[in-house]
Write a protein that holds these residues in place. Structure first.
Motif, PDB file in Angstrom:
ATOM      1  N   LEU A 127      40.698  71.084  15.961  1.00 45.32           N
ATOM      2  CA  LEU A 127      40.210  71.054  17.348  1.00 45.32           C
ATOM      3  C   LEU A 127      41.333  71.218  18.373  1.00 45.32           C
ATOM      4  CD1 LEU A 127      37.512  68.243  16.975  1.00 45.32           C
ATOM      5  CD2 LEU A 127      37.209  70.713  16.805  1.00 45.32           C
ATOM      6  N   ILE A 128      42.379  71.911  17.958  1.00 40.10           N
ATOM      7  CA  ILE A 128      43.500  72.244  18.851  1.00 40.10           C
ATOM      8  C   ILE A 128      43.202  73.621  19.429  1.00 40.10           C
ATOM      9  CG2 ILE A 128      45.992  72.716  18.948  1.00 40.10           C
ATOM     10  CD1 ILE A 128      45.188  69.769  18.346  1.00 40.10           C
ATOM     11  N   HIS A 129      43.063  73.700  20.741  1.00 42.55           N
ATOM     12  CA  HIS A 129      42.562  74.942  21.348  1.00 42.55           C
ATOM     13  C   HIS A 129      43.297  75.366  22.609  1.00 42.55           C
ATOM     14  CE1 HIS A 129      40.290  72.858  24.673  1.00 42.55           C
ATOM     15  NE2 HIS A 129      40.654  71.855  23.901  1.00 42.55           N
TER      16      HIS A 129
ATOM     17  N   LEU B 220      37.805  72.558  29.601  1.00 45.75           N
ATOM     18  CA  LEU B 220      38.320  72.273  28.258  1.00 45.75           C
ATOM     19  C   LEU B 220      37.203  72.028  27.248  1.00 45.75           C
ATOM     20  CD1 LEU B 220      41.383  70.042  29.238  1.00 45.75           C
ATOM     21  CD2 LEU B 220      41.342  72.497  28.807  1.00 45.75           C
ATOM     22  N   ILE B 221      36.058  72.656  27.501  1.00 50.64           N
ATOM     23  CA  ILE B 221      34.923  72.601  26.569  1.00 50.64           C
ATOM     24  C   ILE B 221      35.045  73.812  25.661  1.00 50.64           C
ATOM     25  CG2 ILE B 221      32.398  72.684  26.391  1.00 50.64           C
ATOM     26  CD1 ILE B 221      33.572  70.113  27.689  1.00 50.64           C
ATOM     27  N   HIS B 222      35.195  73.592  24.371  1.00 50.51           N
ATOM     28  CA  HIS B 222      35.536  74.706  23.471  1.00 50.51           C
ATOM     29  C   HIS B 222      34.774  74.703  22.158  1.00 50.51           C
ATOM     30  CE1 HIS B 222      38.127  72.238  20.707  1.00 50.51           C
ATOM     31  NE2 HIS B 222      37.884  71.405  21.689  1.00 50.51           N
ATOM     32  N   VAL B 223      33.935  73.714  21.922  1.00 49.93           N
ATOM     33  CA  VAL B 223      33.214  73.645  20.647  1.00 49.93           C
ATOM     34  C   VAL B 223      31.776  74.133  20.836  1.00 49.93           C
ATOM     35  CG1 VAL B 223      32.314  72.086  18.877  1.00 49.93           C
ATOM     36  CG2 VAL B 223      34.632  71.752  19.771  1.00 49.93           C
ATOM     37  N   PHE B 224      31.441  75.220  20.174  1.00 48.73           N
ATOM     38  CA  PHE B 224      30.077  75.765  20.192  1.00 48.73           C
ATOM     39  C   PHE B 224      29.746  76.099  18.743  1.00 48.73           C
ATOM     40  CE2 PHE B 224      31.884  76.510  24.318  1.00 48.73           C
ATOM     41  CZ  PHE B 224      30.861  76.235  25.203  1.00 48.73           C
ATOM     42  N   VAL B 225      29.152  75.171  18.054  1.00 48.56           N
ATOM     43  CA  VAL B 225      28.959  75.341  16.617  1.00 48.56           C
ATOM     44  C   VAL B 225      27.516  75.067  16.220  1.00 48.56           C
ATOM     45  CG1 VAL B 225      31.328  74.740  15.981  1.00 48.56           C
ATOM     46  CG2 VAL B 225      29.605  72.921  16.191  1.00 48.56           C
ATOM     47  N   GLU B 226      27.134  75.593  15.084  1.00 48.15           N
ATOM     48  CA  GLU B 226      25.843  75.249  14.510  1.00 48.15           C
ATOM     49  C   GLU B 226      25.941  73.819  14.003  1.00 48.15           C
ATOM     50  OE1 GLU B 226      24.426  78.040  11.611  1.00 48.15           O
ATOM     51  OE2 GLU B 226      22.518  76.983  11.394  1.00 48.15           O
TER      52      GLU B 226
ATOM     53  N   PHE C 295      32.881  59.643  25.309  1.00 50.61           N
ATOM     54  CA  PHE C 295      34.275  60.120  25.283  1.00 50.61           C
ATOM     55  C   PHE C 295      34.381  61.540  25.859  1.00 50.61           C
ATOM     56  CE2 PHE C 295      33.451  57.217  21.752  1.00 50.61           C
ATOM     57  CZ  PHE C 295      34.365  56.219  22.031  1.00 50.61           C
ATOM     58  N   THR C 296      35.610  61.993  26.065  1.00 50.02           N
ATOM     59  CA  THR C 296      35.832  63.343  26.583  1.00 50.02           C
ATOM     60  C   THR C 296      34.983  64.360  25.835  1.00 50.02           C
ATOM     61  OG1 THR C 296      38.109  62.855  27.212  1.00 50.02           O
ATOM     62  CG2 THR C 296      37.558  65.172  26.915  1.00 50.02           C
ATOM     63  N   PRO C 297      34.156  65.113  26.549  1.00 49.73           N
ATOM     64  CA  PRO C 297      33.316  66.100  25.860  1.00 49.73           C
ATOM     65  C   PRO C 297      34.154  67.272  25.363  1.00 49.73           C
ATOM     66  CG  PRO C 297      33.062  66.314  28.228  1.00 49.73           C
ATOM     67  CD  PRO C 297      33.917  65.092  27.998  1.00 49.73           C
ATOM     68  N   ARG C 298      33.827  67.740  24.155  1.00 52.84           N
ATOM     69  CA  ARG C 298      34.533  68.895  23.591  1.00 52.84           C
ATOM     70  C   ARG C 298      33.619  70.099  23.459  1.00 52.84           C
ATOM     71  NH1 ARG C 298      39.347  66.984  21.043  1.00 52.84           N
ATOM     72  NH2 ARG C 298      39.845  69.195  20.928  1.00 52.84           N
ATOM     73  N   GLY C 299      32.302  69.892  23.473  1.00 56.43           N
ATOM     74  CA  GLY C 299      31.382  71.020  23.339  1.00 56.43           C
ATOM     75  C   GLY C 299      30.030  70.580  22.829  1.00 56.43           C
ATOM     76  N   PHE C 300      29.400  71.483  22.084  1.00 53.91           N
ATOM     77  CA  PHE C 300      28.027  71.261  21.632  1.00 53.91           C
ATOM     78  C   PHE C 300      27.855  71.705  20.185  1.00 53.91           C
ATOM     79  CE2 PHE C 300      27.954  72.333  26.147  1.00 53.91           C
ATOM     80  CZ  PHE C 300      27.253  71.270  26.681  1.00 53.91           C
ATOM     81  N   SER C 301      26.955  71.045  19.492  1.00 52.03           N
ATOM     82  CA  SER C 301      26.462  71.587  18.229  1.00 52.03           C
ATOM     83  C   SER C 301      25.000  71.966  18.444  1.00 52.03           C
ATOM     84  CB  SER C 301      26.612  70.569  17.104  1.00 52.03           C
ATOM     85  OG  SER C 301      26.010  69.349  17.453  1.00 52.03           O
ATOM     86  N   PHE C 302      24.602  73.057  17.823  1.00 51.38           N
ATOM     87  CA  PHE C 302      23.266  73.625  18.058  1.00 51.38           C
ATOM     88  C   PHE C 302      22.465  73.704  16.775  1.00 51.38           C
ATOM     89  CE2 PHE C 302      25.929  75.400  21.416  1.00 51.38           C
ATOM     90  CZ  PHE C 302      25.158  75.173  22.538  1.00 51.38           C
TER      91      PHE C 302
END
Lengths: 463, 463
Positions: free
Chosen positions: B387-389, A387-393, A359-366
């Motif tokens: 997840l609204i950004h 529109l990549i905005h998720v950078f979370v642990e 699905f549409t990528p939103r970001g990454f978890s680390f």
């Protein structure tokens, strides 16, 4: 320690103006290529429609090994090889069958499927009264008095108000994984589990279960029931707690067989002994064609390496795509890859997995040190146009997780696509190619390639 | 001027700790309710599957007016009414038919559909040679010498490397909108336009076109061809520029008929004369059932008002849901709503439209002053858990746009869902309910309700 961090920060600042521009250009060229001349969609079409579901040990899994190796061979990487690994072979057998008997002779069929790893029912099936529970904990209070000779029906639904459907899944999946082992302790004769699905529909969703240390003679069969079926069963039980449930399945655990992880690499130009991995798992469940879980992750990983090469980027570090075998019911591929790496004293500094759908990528978890996560967060503006905005642990991925044992310093990352639709398809008959959107899939591959590019160029921060 | 801005900023700071908490709670209760007891999916099921495509002036459009009014009536708002508006009535007639004739008598059928507003072909259809062009500008260089008596084939595809598919659409849609009017000036006899679709498939996509000031006798028929059909036609033309193309359509523009905007409101408790609008358009094209365009926007707007009410929020301002009629081929509803508002001296301070599909919401675009956009950006952290950004300057929506003429100070906002899949379905036979995901739809309604809540609570910033 600290000085190396400072050095990195200083380096980033001094070179930021030039690098920012060149990073922007490199990343744009990755996305442009993915969206205009992407290969992942065609590869996935073949994996899904020409091969199909790829359960470990199946003919299809071996066809997938051959196909992906041949495709990787054609891409001009430095090396392509197969890494042998013994995998469990569980077979579903003839289609499962189940009904609710609301009065003697009055039956309603409901859709079920055996859970992966379950034992069969006796050849004639099992018919018994049903006890509905919401949790494993509830079993204890009911005890053998209420459970002996019964079918235990685990019916705790996924929590709809959680925004991450993976969080909702985590909150339920113990019923599937350990339900049978736990219910068996109280003399239950079988287990029926509500499918891990947020929709109400007619698809039963399979998935791994285990018996722990339950002796073979005490193992009871376990099946998933569709969410509509679960609603019907629950309602019927409320009207009459004495109804009976019948189910029959003849699945079987065979001996382990040989299979392979499929691996390709581009040798690093500057630090060839620092290895970066990008991967997904090549095996899937058998009900659908495994397009989202995890055909998508495999073709995105292959594409990520291709995109780096075709955009003319010369990696400093060795970058490997690894298509892991047997994530679903054993994780043998992931474990073997890490074991071989340890044995060879290979230094893995980074690993990225895509195993959450195409699905549409939103970001990454680390799963990484704070410094590395912060470095990735500083790259957020580079990803903003996409529109990549998720950078979370968070979690990297099941297959790459064993690498953590080799090197505590490793950066593990998981691609985080939009999760809303994932569990509509997960482990079910409708995990099929027609539910893949080409652009969404391609954006995922480009997003992965861009992160690898940045971690390769700037390096990970060591403790 | 400036002092009012400062006041707002100061107010936000002083009350921020308490408000932040209470805003978090209110917004959480909106999302929770939407995801656990949402109504929008059932409403859309009815609109899509019981009513279907709702072209202005059709029986279905009137059924949709009745249905949505009756649903709004049942929700206990302060007032529900119908606002009459005259709308154009264009009918498609019998299914269109087209083929490529590569040699005399050797024909291949291709999927086409008349563009909305097009005239019919003569009863026997049109057969002519084809000139492929990439743009309207290209017509001038070809001139009457090359175009007279020909069918002009506009084949500029949507640009795949744009991340926003709406940007790719904007870059192509002139071919559909003005292609026939322009080609007609050079004596062309018909126009075929490549469907505005990023996928290669067999669905022709309709949509509005216009003839400008072309006299009726000079109007030439225009149809969309599926992307696969366009590829085939283009390839065939490359092999032999002398092939012929045949198409037949008997669509017709009838007299205007009476229809309605459907409106409901909750009266403001503190500033009842300040009106905030939330809406979508109730009409759709006729090929599919208009689930994404724009049934989704209608049910999300209804749901937004319901969520505010059911979570116990008392709006300070009057909040209206408006289901606009005739966005697709006339915008009469939007214009009429603004005209009536102006006539009544109503003060509209805010309007939010959802008309970009029922996909996972990503944020909003604002046609508003910088101060208001910055205020919205300051709310970003409140939206982060969902997840609204996206909070960007941009377009509000076609139906709410005419309100800008009444009040330059108005904040216009458009919901921005994930756009990757939208043009797979837009204006085509496959814009159907089965392509709606319940959670994605519900998240959109909750996101809209949350923005309305914040703008109602804190007010818009006046110049």
């Amino acid at each position: 320690m600290k000085s190396s961090k400072l050095y990195v920060v200083a380096f980033l600042c001094v070179t930021s103006l030039f690098s920012q521009k060149s990073d922007e250009q490199q990343i744009k060229s990755i996305y442009d290529l993915a969206l205009t001349q992407g290969k992942s969609y065609d590869w996935l079409n073949h994996l899904s429609n020409q091969i199909g579901g790829r359960l470990s040990g199946s003919v299809q899994a071996e066809q997938a090994v051959d196909y992906t190796k041949s495709q990787l061979d054609s891409l001009g990487f430095d090396k392509v090889w197969l890494q042998p690994v013994m995998v469990p072979k569980w077979v579903r057998g003839i289609p499962e069958f189940a009904y609710i008997e609301s009065k003697p002779g009055i039956t309603t069929n409901v859709p079920i499927c055996a859970l992966g790893g379950s034992v069969a029912t006796p050849p004639g099936g099992i018919k018994a009264n049903v006890v509905e529970v919401q949790s494993i904990e509830e079993l204890e209070s009911l005890g053998e008095a209420k459970l002996k000779g019964k079918i235990v029906f685990f019916n705790r639904p996924m929590q709809a108000d959680l925004i991450s459907t993976f969080a909702a899944y985590s909150g339920c999946v113990d019923q599937r994984g350990q339900g049978a082992a736990e219910a068996g302790k109280y003399g239950a004769v079988g287990v029926i589990v509500r499918s891990m699905n947020l929709r109400l529909d007619d698809y039963p969703h399979t998935g791994a279960m285990g018996y722990g240390d339950t002796p073979s003679e005490n193992r009871i069969p376990a099946a998933a029931i569709s969410t509509n079926g679960a609603e019907l069963l629950s309602t019927t039980l409320k009207l009459n707690p004495n109804i009976q449930f019948y189910f029959k399945q003849n699945c079987k655990q065979l001996d382990d067989v040989k299979s392979y992880n499929v691996i390709a690499e581009i040798k690093g130009s500057t630090f060839p002994n620092e290895i970066m991995v990008v991967g997904g798992h090549l095996d899937s469940w058998d009900l659908g064609d495994g397009a989202h879980d995890d055909g998508a992750g495999c073709v995105q990983s292959m594409e990520a390496l291709r995109l780096l090469k075709e955009t003319g980027y010369t990696p400093k570090r060795t970058i490997r795509v690894v298509l892991f075998m047997n994530e679903e019911n054993g994780l043998r591929g992931g474990k073997e890859y890490a074991a071989v790496a340890k044995n060879k004293n290979e230094s893995h500094v980074f690993a990225l997995e895509s195993d959450a759908g195409g699905f549409t990528p939103r970001g990454f978890s680390f799963n990484a040190s704070e410094d590395n996560i912060n470095m990735a967060k500083n790259w957020a503006t580079l990803f903003e146009p996409y529109l990549i905005h998720v950078f979370v642990e968070g979690y990297g991925g099941a297959d790459i997780n064993p690498l953590k044992n080799n090197n505590d310093d490793i950066v593990l990352a998981g691609l985080r696509p939009d999760s809303q639709r994932y569990f509509d398809h997960h482990h079910a008959e409708n995990d099929t190619f027609e539910h893949i959107n080409k652009r969404e899939l391609e954006l995922g591959g480009a997003t992965m390639a861009s992160l690898i590019y940045l971690f390769d160029k700037y390096g990970t921060i060591k403790k």
